[in-house]
Design an enzyme around this catalytic site. Structure first.
Site, PDB file in Angstrom:
ATOM      1  N   ASN A  13     -26.714 -42.779  23.953  1.00 17.42           N
ATOM      2  CA  ASN A  13     -26.738 -43.234  25.285  1.00 17.42           C
ATOM      3  C   ASN A  13     -24.993 -43.386  25.719  1.00 17.42           C
ATOM      4  O   ASN A  13     -24.158 -44.100  25.143  1.00 17.42           O
ATOM      5  CB  ASN A  13     -27.123 -44.835  24.969  1.00 17.42           C
ATOM      6  CG  ASN A  13     -27.111 -45.501  26.387  1.00 17.42           C
ATOM      7  OD1 ASN A  13     -26.079 -45.159  27.301  1.00 17.42           O
ATOM      8  ND2 ASN A  13     -28.075 -46.354  26.415  1.00 17.42           N
ATOM      9  N   LYS A  16     -23.408 -46.522  26.683  1.00 25.21           N
ATOM     10  CA  LYS A  16     -22.840 -47.340  25.528  1.00 25.21           C
ATOM     11  C   LYS A  16     -21.624 -46.853  25.147  1.00 25.21           C
ATOM     12  O   LYS A  16     -20.755 -47.841  24.839  1.00 25.21           O
ATOM     13  CB  LYS A  16     -23.718 -47.366  24.333  1.00 25.21           C
ATOM     14  CG  LYS A  16     -25.237 -48.059  24.701  1.00 25.21           C
ATOM     15  CD  LYS A  16     -25.970 -47.988  23.158  1.00 25.21           C
ATOM     16  CE  LYS A  16     -27.407 -48.636  23.327  1.00 25.21           C
ATOM     17  NZ  LYS A  16     -28.008 -48.762  22.033  1.00 25.21           N
ATOM     18  N   GLU A  42     -37.292 -44.120  17.115  1.00 26.47           N
ATOM     19  CA  GLU A  42     -37.200 -45.437  17.538  1.00 26.47           C
ATOM     20  C   GLU A  42     -38.285 -46.374  16.883  1.00 26.47           C
ATOM     21  O   GLU A  42     -39.259 -46.088  16.809  1.00 26.47           O
ATOM     22  CB  GLU A  42     -37.831 -45.273  19.275  1.00 26.47           C
ATOM     23  CG  GLU A  42     -37.454 -46.414  20.064  1.00 26.47           C
ATOM     24  CD  GLU A  42     -37.871 -46.023  21.487  1.00 26.47           C
ATOM     25  OE1 GLU A  42     -37.042 -45.232  22.028  1.00 26.47           O
ATOM     26  OE2 GLU A  42     -38.887 -46.707  21.697  1.00 26.47           O
ATOM     27  N   ASP A  73     -28.450 -51.610  18.321  1.00 27.05           N
ATOM     28  CA  ASP A  73     -29.530 -51.902  19.016  1.00 27.05           C
ATOM     29  C   ASP A  73     -29.565 -52.902  19.922  1.00 27.05           C
ATOM     30  O   ASP A  73     -29.116 -53.900  19.511  1.00 27.05           O
ATOM     31  CB  ASP A  73     -31.131 -51.936  17.785  1.00 27.05           C
ATOM     32  CG  ASP A  73     -32.171 -51.534  18.669  1.00 27.05           C
ATOM     33  OD1 ASP A  73     -32.281 -50.297  19.131  1.00 27.05           O
ATOM     34  OD2 ASP A  73     -32.969 -52.397  18.612  1.00 27.05           O
ATOM     35  N   ASP A 155     -29.407 -53.476  33.628  1.00 26.81           N
ATOM     36  CA  ASP A 155     -28.542 -53.971  34.420  1.00 26.81           C
ATOM     37  C   ASP A 155     -28.479 -54.696  35.777  1.00 26.81           C
ATOM     38  O   ASP A 155     -28.245 -55.627  36.139  1.00 26.81           O
ATOM     39  CB  ASP A 155     -27.128 -53.411  34.397  1.00 26.81           C
ATOM     40  CG  ASP A 155     -26.330 -53.468  32.785  1.00 26.81           C
ATOM     41  OD1 ASP A 155     -26.814 -54.439  32.029  1.00 26.81           O
ATOM     42  OD2 ASP A 155     -25.491 -52.549  32.699  1.00 26.81           O
ATOM     43  N   LYS A 175     -18.178 -56.278  32.901  1.00 26.10           N
ATOM     44  CA  LYS A 175     -19.440 -56.502  32.157  1.00 26.10           C
ATOM     45  C   LYS A 175     -18.842 -56.839  30.643  1.00 26.10           C
ATOM     46  O   LYS A 175     -19.152 -57.603  29.892  1.00 26.10           O
ATOM     47  CB  LYS A 175     -20.145 -55.438  32.390  1.00 26.10           C
ATOM     48  CG  LYS A 175     -21.739 -55.395  31.322  1.00 26.10           C
ATOM     49  CD  LYS A 175     -22.479 -54.123  31.568  1.00 26.10           C
ATOM     50  CE  LYS A 175     -23.401 -54.401  30.386  1.00 26.10           C
ATOM     51  NZ  LYS A 175     -24.153 -53.141  30.111  1.00 26.10           N
TER      52      LYS A 175
HETATM   53  P1  ITT Z   1     -29.492 -45.434  21.191  1.00 21.99           P
HETATM   54  O1  ITT Z   1     -30.735 -46.027  20.550  1.00 21.99           O
HETATM   55  O2  ITT Z   1     -29.501 -44.063  20.818  1.00 21.99           O
HETATM   56  O3  ITT Z   1     -28.215 -46.004  20.866  1.00 21.99           O
HETATM   57  P2  ITT Z   1     -30.927 -46.345  23.631  1.00 21.99           P
HETATM   58  O4  ITT Z   1     -30.584 -46.247  24.952  1.00 21.99           O
HETATM   59  O5  ITT Z   1     -32.385 -45.950  22.803  1.00 21.99           O
HETATM   60  O6  ITT Z   1     -29.856 -45.513  22.871  1.00 21.99           O
HETATM   61  P3  ITT Z   1     -31.415 -49.104  22.648  1.00 21.99           P
HETATM   62  O7  ITT Z   1     -32.774 -48.829  22.044  1.00 21.99           O
HETATM   63  O8  ITT Z   1     -30.591 -50.048  22.182  1.00 21.99           O
HETATM   64  O9  ITT Z   1     -30.672 -47.685  23.182  1.00 21.99           O
HETATM   65  O10 ITT Z   1     -31.669 -49.850  24.106  1.00 21.99           O
HETATM   66  C1  ITT Z   1     -32.851 -50.374  24.490  1.00 21.99           C
HETATM   67  C2  ITT Z   1     -33.045 -50.546  26.040  1.00 21.99           C
HETATM   68  O11 ITT Z   1     -32.340 -51.254  26.535  1.00 21.99           O
HETATM   69  C3  ITT Z   1     -32.705 -49.072  26.833  1.00 21.99           C
HETATM   70  O12 ITT Z   1     -33.748 -48.740  27.690  1.00 21.99           O
HETATM   71  C4  ITT Z   1     -31.432 -49.324  27.294  1.00 21.99           C
HETATM   72  O13 ITT Z   1     -31.098 -48.536  28.512  1.00 21.99           O
HETATM   73  C5  ITT Z   1     -31.578 -50.779  27.667  1.00 21.99           C
HETATM   74  N1  ITT Z   1     -29.980 -51.338  27.258  1.00 21.99           N
HETATM   75  C6  ITT Z   1     -29.366 -51.402  26.192  1.00 21.99           C
HETATM   76  N2  ITT Z   1     -28.121 -51.896  26.395  1.00 21.99           N
HETATM   77  C7  ITT Z   1     -28.248 -52.245  27.765  1.00 21.99           C
HETATM   78  C8  ITT Z   1     -27.103 -52.821  28.561  1.00 21.99           C
HETATM   79  O14 ITT Z   1     -25.946 -53.272  28.040  1.00 21.99           O
HETATM   80  N3  ITT Z   1     -27.547 -53.176  29.929  1.00 21.99           N
HETATM   81  C9  ITT Z   1     -28.727 -52.843  30.295  1.00 21.99           C
HETATM   82  N4  ITT Z   1     -29.886 -52.251  29.628  1.00 21.99           N
HETATM   83  C10 ITT Z   1     -29.491 -51.966  28.431  1.00 21.99           C
END
Ligand code: ITT
Length: 193
Positions: A13, A16, A42, A73, A155, A175
């Site tokens: 991501n 991030k 996942e 995560d 967000d 943020k």
């Molecule tokens: P990685 O596991 O490769 O790090 P990912 O996008 O799959 O990337 P997550 O499983 O941690 O990351 O994220 C779960 C969901 O929550 C995913 O749809 C993200 O877009 C969302 N998400 C994570 N952090 C967020 C944030 O700070 N603000 C808004 N949405 C977020």
């Protein structure tokens, strides 16, 4: 001059990475983030702490990585929906998205719109490498509609508590000042220092 410490951050991501890079670049930090884009499976477990821990173990075993690294995560938890989407946040975002969450929340008013973002950072330090976990939380509410063009994921529907703005209406700096991710990452930095 003190040499910079390099920390590997494994994530697919890029949003991030942008947020973590800004935090690491903040004044007087001697940290450089090295991004590695590795797509690990996942895991569908009940707690995101367990997801972060098991994902870190999986990466260490599968890649044979020798250096210290961290992953994180994140989940959005809505008490009025019994914690949904929680550990299933990535799947739910891909399937029903923000519009779907707003539909599920259509009859929820006042306190019932409360929501929590939670990030669990899992840090594997060389040479020991058993993951150490750091948790960060941001409290807020689900907005009535999608607002803002910044940020990513949930967000645009998450209003940080006490703020009129959704996270998508904030700059990355704003943020980062209050977010779940920054709070978890700051705990990792405290641990390292
Ligand atoms: P990685 O596991 O490769 O790090 P990912 O996008 O799959 O990337 P997550 O499983 O941690 O990351 O994220 C779960 C969901 O929550 C995913 O749809 C993200 O877009 C969302 N998400 C994570 N952090 C967020 C944030 O700070 N603000 C808004 N949405 C977020």
């Amino acid at each position: 001059m003190v040499s910079k410490r390099e920390l590997i951050f494994i994530t697919t991501n890029s949003h991030k990475v942008k947020e973590i890079n800004e935090l690491a670049d903040a004044e007087s930090r001697n940290i450089t983030i090295l991004h590695r884009d590795y797509d690990y499976p996942e895991l569908q477990l009940d707690e995101i702490e367990a997801v972060a821990q098991e994902s870190a173990n999986y990466i260490r075993e599968k890649t044979g990585i020798e250096d210290s690294f961290f992953i994180e995560d994140t989940g959005l938890f809505i008490p009025a929906l019994n914690g949904f989407p929680g550990p299933f946040s990535a799947f739910v975002f891909r399937t029903i998205g923000n519009e779907g969450i707003l539909k599920l929340m259509a009859d929820k008013k006042g306190e019932a719109r409360k929501a929590t973002f939670k990030t669990v950072v899992a840090f594997c330090e060389a040479p020991q490498k058993t993951p150490v976990l750091f948790v960060g939380i941001a409290e807020g509410r689900i907005a009535e509609e999608i607002r803002g063009r910044g940020g990513f994921g949930y967000d645009p529907i998450f209003e940080f508590e006490g703020a009129e703005k959704t996270f998508a209406e904030m700059s990355t700096e704003e943020k980062n000042h209050v977010s779940h991710r920054s709070r978890a990452f700051e705990k990792l930095l405290d641990y390292l220092s």
